[in-house]
Design an enzyme around this catalytic site. Structure first.
Site, PDB file in Angstrom:
ATOM      1  N   LYS A  26      27.792  63.486 100.099  1.00 10.46           N
ATOM      2  CA  LYS A  26      28.635  62.336  99.594  1.00 10.46           C
ATOM      3  C   LYS A  26      29.944  62.262 100.296  1.00 10.46           C
ATOM      4  O   LYS A  26      30.852  61.103 100.786  1.00 10.46           O
ATOM      5  CB  LYS A  26      28.852  62.063  98.121  1.00 10.46           C
ATOM      6  CG  LYS A  26      27.309  61.590  97.643  1.00 10.46           C
ATOM      7  CD  LYS A  26      27.261  61.342  96.059  1.00 10.46           C
ATOM      8  CE  LYS A  26      26.137  60.851  95.423  1.00 10.46           C
ATOM      9  NZ  LYS A  26      26.350  60.524  94.187  1.00 10.46           N
ATOM     10  N   ASP A  36      28.269  54.497  91.920  1.00 13.10           N
ATOM     11  CA  ASP A  36      27.916  55.147  90.674  1.00 13.10           C
ATOM     12  C   ASP A  36      28.711  54.786  89.678  1.00 13.10           C
ATOM     13  O   ASP A  36      28.233  54.643  88.231  1.00 13.10           O
ATOM     14  CB  ASP A  36      28.324  56.795  91.104  1.00 13.10           C
ATOM     15  CG  ASP A  36      27.264  57.402  92.037  1.00 13.10           C
ATOM     16  OD1 ASP A  36      26.116  56.865  91.985  1.00 13.10           O
ATOM     17  OD2 ASP A  36      27.706  58.285  92.935  1.00 13.10           O
TER      18      ASP A  36
END
Ligand code: ATR
Length: 279
Positions: free
Chosen positions: A66, A102
Site C-alpha cells: 500500500k 478503507d
C-alpha cells in the site's frame, strides 16, 4: 471488450476481492474481469507495469504494497494523502490516480449497516500503524467529536496525532487511557486497529474503556468473533462487529471509482458471512 482489474498483494491467495467484485459486476451488468495478482516482494513496480501493458484498467492493492502504491500514483485523493497509503489505483490514459477507500468503507459499515452514528461521537482507536492512519480522516469527516489514538508504542500515537493536525485527535499510550477517563471522558465507539488479532490476542485496553461503548469494532474479520470482540462482550458491550462489512464497503467504493456505479453491498455481505461460517 472486458475491462481488466485485479488485486495485487503478497500473499494474495486468501483475498476475497475477486468474488466480491464478481458479484458487484453481475449485479450492475458491468463487463469486467477481476483476478488475483501475486507480485514478488521486491517486484511491485514491475508487476504493475506489466499489468498495465496488458491493458489492465485498475488495481486494488493489499499487504505489503500500500505504501509503494502511494509512490506509484501520480495523483491522489485527499483521503489517500492523509492515509499515506492507498488501496485503489486507476490507470488513466495519461495519469495514474490513487485513492484509499478503507476509511470510508469502515465509516459506511458503522453508520449504515450497523446504524451507529459517528457524528458528535467520542472514538477510541487502539493501534497507530497503517490501519489506524487509513481511517482517521474519514472518521473526522464523519463528524467525530474526539478521536483518541492509543498505542503500545506511545511515540507512534503522538506522531499520528501530529500528522492528523486536528485538535480533535489525541495520541497516548494505553496506560494513559484510565487517567483520561477519570476526567470524565467515555468512548462511544472503540475500534481495534492493531494487528493483535493475527496472534489471537486483544489489545491491552483498560477494562473500563468499553463501559459506555455503543460499538466495539474490529477491523479484521474471521469465522469467529475476535479476541477483542470477545473481551468487549465480557465487559458488557452488547454491540460488537468484525471488519467484514468494511471489506465489502471499501470494495464497493473502489468499484464506484472505476465504473461510476455504486453496487448494493448488503447481499454481497450476507453471502460472504454465510461462506465464512461454513468454512
Ligand atoms: P497495520 O498496517 O496493520 O496497521 P502496522 O503498521 O505494523 O500494521 O501496525 C501494527 C499495530 O498493531 C501497531 O499499532 C502495533 O503497536 P506498536 O506500534 O507498539 O508496534 C500494534 N500491535 C501489534 N502487536 C501488538 C500487541 N501485541 N499489543 C499491542 N499492540 C500491538
Amino acid at each position: 471488450m472486458t475491462d481488466r482489474y485485479a488485486v495485487i498483494g503478497n500473499p494474495v491467495a486468501h483475498s476475497r476481492s475477486p468474488e466480491i467484485h464478481g458479484q458487484f459486476a453481475a449485479q450492475t451488468g458491468q463487463r469486467i474481469s477481476y483476478e488475483r495478482l501475486l507480485a514478488p516482494l521486491d517486484g511491485f513496480w514491475a508487476s504493475v507495469e506489466h499489468f498495465r501493458a496488458q491493458g489492465g484498467c485498475g488495481l486494488n492493492v493489499t499487504v505489503p504494497f500500500k505504501l509503494q502504491a502511494f509512490e506509484y500514483a501520480q495523483r491522489r485523493s485527499e483521503r489517500a494523502q492523509a492515509a499515506g497509503a492507498l488501496n485503489t489505483l486507476v490507470f488513466g490514459d495519461e495519469q495514474v490516480y490513487g485513492d484509499n477507500t478503507d476509511g470510508v468503507g469502515m465509516v459506511r459499515d458503522i453508520t449504515g449497516r450497523l446504524q451507529v452514528p459517528l457524528d458528535g461521537s467520542s472514538i477510541l482507536i487502539a493501534g497507530a500503524g497503517g490501519a489506524a492512519r487509513g481511517v482517521l480522516l474519514p472518521l473526522l469527516q464523519a463528524g467525530a467529536r474526539c478521536v483518541v489514538v492509543a498505542n503500545r508504542t506511545e511515540s507512534k500515537a503522538l506522531e499520528l496525532a501530529q500528522i492528523a493536525d486536528d485538535s480533535r485527535v489525541i495520541g497516548c499510550g494505553f496506560e494513559a487511557l484510565t487517567a483520561n477517563r477519570a476526567a470524565g471522558d467515555e468512548f462511544d465507539v472503540v475500534i481495534n486497529a492493531t494487528s493483535t488479532g493475527l496472534s489471537d490476542a486483544a489489545p491491552p485496553l483498560p477494562d473500563d474503556c468499553y463501559r459506555a461503548a455503543r460499538l466495539a469494532y474490529d477491523m479484521v474479520y474471521g469465522a469467529r468473533p475476535t479476541r477483542f470482540m470477545q473481551r468487549a462482550i465480557e465487559l458488557g458491550c452488547s454491540n460488537v462487529s468484525d471488519g467484514l462489512g468494511m471489506l465489502v464497503e471499501q470494495a464497493a467504493e473502489s468499484f464506484r471509482i472505476w465504473r461510476g456505479v455504486m453496487p448494493e453491498t448488503e447481499p454481497v455481505y450476507l453471502r460472504l458471512r454465510e461462506s465464512l461460517a461454513l468454512a
